[in-house]
Motif scaffolding. Structure first.
Motif, PDB file in Angstrom:
ATOM      1  N   ARG B 390     -42.577 -18.443   3.694  1.00  0.00           N
ATOM      2  CA  ARG B 390     -42.721 -17.339   4.976  1.00  0.00           C
ATOM      3  C   ARG B 390     -43.640 -16.396   4.520  1.00  0.00           C
ATOM      4  N   THR B 391     -44.733 -15.870   5.450  1.00  0.00           N
ATOM      5  CA  THR B 391     -45.680 -14.917   5.417  1.00  0.00           C
ATOM      6  C   THR B 391     -45.304 -13.945   6.330  1.00  0.00           C
ATOM      7  N   THR B 392     -44.739 -12.777   6.086  1.00  0.00           N
ATOM      8  CA  THR B 392     -44.791 -11.828   7.255  1.00  0.00           C
ATOM      9  C   THR B 392     -45.931 -11.500   7.826  1.00  0.00           C
ATOM     10  N   VAL B 393     -45.936 -10.936   9.108  1.00  0.00           N
ATOM     11  CA  VAL B 393     -47.096 -10.610  10.091  1.00  0.00           C
ATOM     12  C   VAL B 393     -46.779  -9.347  10.570  1.00  0.00           C
ATOM     13  N   ALA B 394     -48.011  -8.572  10.679  1.00  0.00           N
ATOM     14  CA  ALA B 394     -47.588  -7.063  11.284  1.00  0.00           C
ATOM     15  C   ALA B 394     -49.054  -6.819  11.832  1.00  0.00           C
ATOM     16  N   ARG B 395     -49.062  -6.180  12.895  1.00  0.00           N
ATOM     17  CA  ARG B 395     -50.309  -5.654  13.464  1.00  0.00           C
ATOM     18  C   ARG B 395     -49.915  -4.202  14.412  1.00  0.00           C
ATOM     19  N   MET B 396     -50.363  -3.297  13.988  1.00  0.00           N
ATOM     20  CA  MET B 396     -50.343  -1.965  14.613  1.00  0.00           C
ATOM     21  C   MET B 396     -51.232  -1.726  15.675  1.00  0.00           C
ATOM     22  N   THR B 397     -51.076  -1.254  16.775  1.00  0.00           N
ATOM     23  CA  THR B 397     -51.948  -0.650  17.761  1.00  0.00           C
ATOM     24  C   THR B 397     -52.151   0.862  17.249  1.00  0.00           C
ATOM     25  N   PRO B 398     -53.148   1.442  17.777  1.00  0.00           N
ATOM     26  CA  PRO B 398     -53.087   2.884  17.779  1.00  0.00           C
ATOM     27  C   PRO B 398     -51.812   3.654  17.937  1.00  0.00           C
ATOM     28  N   GLU B 399     -51.351   3.109  19.443  1.00  0.00           N
ATOM     29  CA  GLU B 399     -50.375   3.649  19.630  1.00  0.00           C
ATOM     30  C   GLU B 399     -49.150   3.645  18.957  1.00  0.00           C
ATOM     31  N   ALA B 400     -48.942   2.271  18.485  1.00  0.00           N
ATOM     32  CA  ALA B 400     -47.797   2.089  17.635  1.00  0.00           C
ATOM     33  C   ALA B 400     -47.860   2.851  16.282  1.00  0.00           C
ATOM     34  N   LEU B 401     -49.101   3.075  15.630  1.00  0.00           N
ATOM     35  CA  LEU B 401     -49.355   3.886  14.536  1.00  0.00           C
ATOM     36  C   LEU B 401     -48.881   5.270  14.701  1.00  0.00           C
ATOM     37  N   LYS B 402     -49.246   5.887  16.122  1.00  0.00           N
ATOM     38  CA  LYS B 402     -48.935   7.025  16.301  1.00  0.00           C
ATOM     39  C   LYS B 402     -47.427   7.166  16.366  1.00  0.00           C
ATOM     40  N   ALA B 403     -46.589   6.250  16.793  1.00  0.00           N
ATOM     41  CA  ALA B 403     -45.283   6.455  17.071  1.00  0.00           C
ATOM     42  C   ALA B 403     -44.423   6.418  15.608  1.00  0.00           C
ATOM     43  N   ILE B 404     -45.064   5.492  14.953  1.00  0.00           N
ATOM     44  CA  ILE B 404     -44.171   5.269  13.637  1.00  0.00           C
ATOM     45  C   ILE B 404     -44.953   5.811  12.267  1.00  0.00           C
ATOM     46  N   GLY B 405     -46.194   5.973  12.326  1.00  0.00           N
ATOM     47  CA  GLY B 405     -46.911   6.183  11.206  1.00  0.00           C
ATOM     48  C   GLY B 405     -46.341   7.552  10.465  1.00  0.00           C
ATOM     49  N   PRO B 406     -46.061   8.547  11.337  1.00  0.00           N
ATOM     50  CA  PRO B 406     -45.451  10.056  10.693  1.00  0.00           C
ATOM     51  C   PRO B 406     -44.296   9.710   9.813  1.00  0.00           C
ATOM     52  N   ALA B 407     -43.455   8.803  10.148  1.00  0.00           N
ATOM     53  CA  ALA B 407     -42.200   8.568   9.468  1.00  0.00           C
ATOM     54  C   ALA B 407     -42.599   7.644   8.045  1.00  0.00           C
ATOM     55  N   ALA B 408     -43.643   7.058   8.168  1.00  0.00           N
ATOM     56  CA  ALA B 408     -44.024   6.274   7.026  1.00  0.00           C
ATOM     57  C   ALA B 408     -44.720   7.460   6.055  1.00  0.00           C
ATOM     58  N   GLU B 409     -45.413   8.340   6.534  1.00  0.00           N
ATOM     59  CA  GLU B 409     -46.190   9.344   5.856  1.00  0.00           C
ATOM     60  C   GLU B 409     -45.040  10.214   5.100  1.00  0.00           C
ATOM     61  N   THR B 410     -44.036  10.615   5.910  1.00  0.00           N
ATOM     62  CA  THR B 410     -43.094  11.502   5.398  1.00  0.00           C
ATOM     63  C   THR B 410     -42.344  10.718   4.061  1.00  0.00           C
ATOM     64  N   LEU B 411     -41.950   9.444   4.242  1.00  0.00           N
ATOM     65  CA  LEU B 411     -41.216   8.732   3.063  1.00  0.00           C
ATOM     66  C   LEU B 411     -42.302   8.631   1.982  1.00  0.00           C
ATOM     67  N   ALA B 412     -43.669   8.187   2.194  1.00  0.00           N
ATOM     68  CA  ALA B 412     -44.593   8.069   1.045  1.00  0.00           C
ATOM     69  C   ALA B 412     -44.276   9.417   0.310  1.00  0.00           C
ATOM     70  N   ILE B 413     -44.637  10.639   1.004  1.00  0.00           N
ATOM     71  CA  ILE B 413     -44.505  11.788   0.324  1.00  0.00           C
ATOM     72  C   ILE B 413     -43.323  11.916  -0.754  1.00  0.00           C
ATOM     73  N   SER B 414     -42.380  11.501   0.008  1.00  0.00           N
ATOM     74  CA  SER B 414     -40.882  11.682  -0.634  1.00  0.00           C
ATOM     75  C   SER B 414     -40.863  10.823  -1.858  1.00  0.00           C
ATOM     76  N   GLU B 415     -41.533   9.997  -2.088  1.00  0.00           N
ATOM     77  CA  GLU B 415     -41.591   8.880  -3.024  1.00  0.00           C
ATOM     78  C   GLU B 415     -42.830   9.261  -4.101  1.00  0.00           C
ATOM     79  N   SER B 416     -43.343  10.378  -3.789  1.00  0.00           N
ATOM     80  CA  SER B 416     -44.571  10.843  -4.491  1.00  0.00           C
ATOM     81  C   SER B 416     -45.669   9.811  -4.418  1.00  0.00           C
ATOM     82  N   LEU B 417     -45.808   8.945  -3.567  1.00  0.00           N
ATOM     83  CA  LEU B 417     -46.997   8.053  -3.303  1.00  0.00           C
ATOM     84  C   LEU B 417     -48.092   8.517  -2.418  1.00  0.00           C
TER      85      LEU B 417
END
Lengths: 436, 436
Positions: B390-417
């Motif tokens: 099984r290959t998972t598939v994801a596509r973000m629109t600019p709107e989707a990235l706006k909505a969920i991107g900040p949480a990803a950024e927060t978690l990345a920083i918390s993991e020092s990545l």
């Protein structure tokens, strides 16, 4: 410098084969040590765990403190800042929403002969998740491993996470709580895998063990495979980006670096149909490497295993990508869906320029535990199905047995398995008597 | 004599635990030998296969005769008697009809944030099936392994089957032909597994290896796991029969013996709520053992590992069965469906007295490659899914990235990545510029 390859070059095939065959992981042969550790834990139980944890993690434990208490977890969770907590909750919610859709359905039908056939799915009873300590202690991995298990309906879910020098990661404990983990043990290494597989006085054995770990953890998982189920032996992370010239080189540079920063053995590959664009991305990587926090790791990965490949067209790009079978694949091209249709081996595909791979690491929804080291040729990322199993079901009527039993008897006899044949024959004889 | 247990006895729990823990397999530590064989095949290729086959199978091969020619296969298939051919064809057809229903569907949806998510299934490109030589060379196993691969859409399907002293089984070759196998190699043992995993001058490597084998084959599969996918490490066969008194003791005796005759390490267990009925079944087993062709093997299995357990009621029977997690489970009771609903761990369930387990071995439709040694707690029988990923598939629109991107950024920083975070931030900044 990463390697620069050109698919029109006479030496390309050899160079690409070398890239594919590059051994990125030093697998120290730790099997003998691991075998001893497992034997110790099986023989001595808690005492072995306590001794090994004192030796490797410089931490004094007792049977009563092997696990975090609920109070300790409460206190640790309370230390998590609001923004991180909100982000983790959002991620948990989205990962859950994705994985719920993976729940399989039971199937049953009756065939023309009157045989009722089908299968049923049931969860494993208990699962254990390994969470590495130190730098690679990622709360996102807790969510990615524990939520599929929780969705599957696993009754008992435990974590083993070493806390070297007693240091724990509050976000890991919060992620455990958000994903229904019952107990978190402060143990790591091969001893943690042995404890989860065989149990000790304090730790009940589980049925399935998942989660990443170092060479010792990997060797231990390989050893206990069969006694319990395991997920996979994870290798260093990989990304392959297929991009046309209509992309921001800096975005792609960051995407390549977001794998490279994981590990000096990580691999980042760009395939493009425009050589100049490829050079622009490589230049952007170099610029970002000047300031990136983890530039030593990312720089080593990019220098030793990075590659920029120029191809004739995107069809060729897809073919090369299929030979790599990358863990992560970004398709930054005008028609990403059309290109995706040509992809036969990849762990996860990210479509279009607005889907950086990091979205999939945290919050997209799909699992980030994905097949590495070309194993996407034959395996899949972690899913709800990894925490379930399928039981097949069959029911014959007398009529169905009459119809298909004789063929079974013939085959049993041909395989010299007489009792198999007789078990069918005895029933057929009864039916013949009854109808006589 | 098998053991007779009574769940109301004070010693029952200890006796049942001993039964569960019985080590039925001598696992000789062949790992060192296997490691050498694999290294030989990797270093020497065909030459190693030819030398090892001469040594172990007393058969002189050359690169040109490693595989059966199509002419040889034609000739061998022509030797199969009509009744066997018809039975094999019938079995292939029914197994195919069952497994076709396992084909998974691709899924895609768009979530409220505008993210398009889903997954796609693709077959592995090449699969290799191991078929043991000698007594355990079962044509039915060829069908059970090859047909799911064929249904999955595997492009290239090969078999390795040793032919000791040059003796081959025509039914195995016919089964291979009926299930779409491209090539059959006359090699066996760890060297066959190594050849399929790593390739030689003549044999192209495959992506997935399935099929049963002896300790050498099992150790080799464990070693190559990761380089290729493997199915499972199969142990000796098992059957558990839950029956009330309204059954013919002789039928159940034959069902128990149809596992016992496989192997001296096989295990057959009867659980009943009627002690007298249990004794009647045991007596019927003894009678059948007087004349059964494989009475030496079946008798040893029944004597050493057989068990008759009397329980208070069928609910208790189901609970004990779940602790055994048997490979095969027959439910010969008035309401088999109701009892089946209580079963949480079993490889395959056979409902009612007209469904002897042997039907499932040959012609029922479900796969007969099933989890042994209590591994039904965490694994399933072979299926089409074992030959797909099984290959998972994801596509973000600019709107989707706006909505969920900040949480990803927060978690990345918390993991020092940091690069993970920046790959999201760079895109969010662009969106902010555009909307400014």
């Amino acid at each position: 410098m990463p390697v620069f390859l050109d698919s029109t070059s006479a030496t390309f095939e050899a160079e690409f084969a070398a890239l594919l065959g590059a051994k990125r992981e030093d697998c120290p042969d730790v099997d003998a040590v691991v075998s001893e550790i497992i034997a110790d834990v099986r023989a001595m139980g808690d005492a072995a765990l306590i001794e090994l944890t004192a030796r490797f993690d410089r931490l004094a434990l007792s049977p009563a403190t092997l696990a975090f208490s609920q109070d300790e977890i409460d206190r640790e969770c309370a230390r998590v800042p609001t923004a991180e907590r909100a982000a983790l909750e959002r991620a948990a919610e989205r990962i859950r929403a994705y994985h719920v859709r993976q729940m399989p359905e039971d199937v049953q039908w009756t065939d023309p002969e009157g045989a009722t056939l089908g299968w049923r799915w049931t969860p494993v009873s208990a699962a254990g998740l390994y969470v590495p300590g130190g730098l690679a202690s990622y709360p996102s991995s807790v969510l990615m491993n524990a939520i599929p298990a929780q969705v599957a309906g696993v009754e008992r879910l435990v974590i083993c996470a070493p806390t070297p020098d007693g240091k724990s990661n509050p976000l890991v404990l919060l992620a455990a709580r958000l994903s229904g983990v019952d107990t978190v043990y402060r143990i790591g290494g091969a001893q943690a895998i042995a404890a989860m597989a065989y149990g000790t006085q304090t730790i009940r054995p589980v049925d399935k063990i998942t989660g990443p770990g170092n060479a010792y953890v990997a060797a231990a998982k390989r050893r206990v495979f069969g006694k319990v189920g395991i997920d996979m032996i994870a290798g260093p992370s990989e990304i392959l980006v297929i991009a046309d010239r209509d992309n921001d080189p800096d975005w792609l540079a960051l995407d390549l670096l977001s794998q490279a920063e994981h590990d000096e053995s990580a691999q980042s590959i760009l395939i493009t149909d425009d050589a100049a664009f490829g050079r622009a991305v490589a230049a952007a990587v170099d610029r970002r490497l000047e300031t990136l926090e983890r530039r030593t790791i990312a720089g080593a990965s990019w220098r030793d295993y990075g590659a920029v490949i120029t191809v004739r067209d995107l069809t060729e790009a897809a073919e090369l990508s299929n030979r790599v079978a990358p863990e992560h694949l970004e398709l930054c091209v005008a028609d990403a869906d059309a290109l995706a249709a040509r992809i036969t081996h990849a762990g996860a595909i990210f479509l279009g320029p607005w889907t950086p791979e990091a979205i999939g690491d945290y919050i997209g929804g799909p699992n980030h535990v994905l097949p590495t080291a070309r194993s996407a040729r034959f395996s899949s990322g972690l899913s709800v199905l990894d925490f379930m199993k399928r039981t097949t079901v069959a029911r014959m009527t007398p009529e169905a047995l009459k119809a298909i039993g004789p063929a079974a008897e013939t085959l049993a006899i041909s395989e010299s398995l007489e009792a198999h044949g007789l078990s069918v024959r005895a029933r057929l004889d009864r039916l013949n008597e009854e109808s006589a």
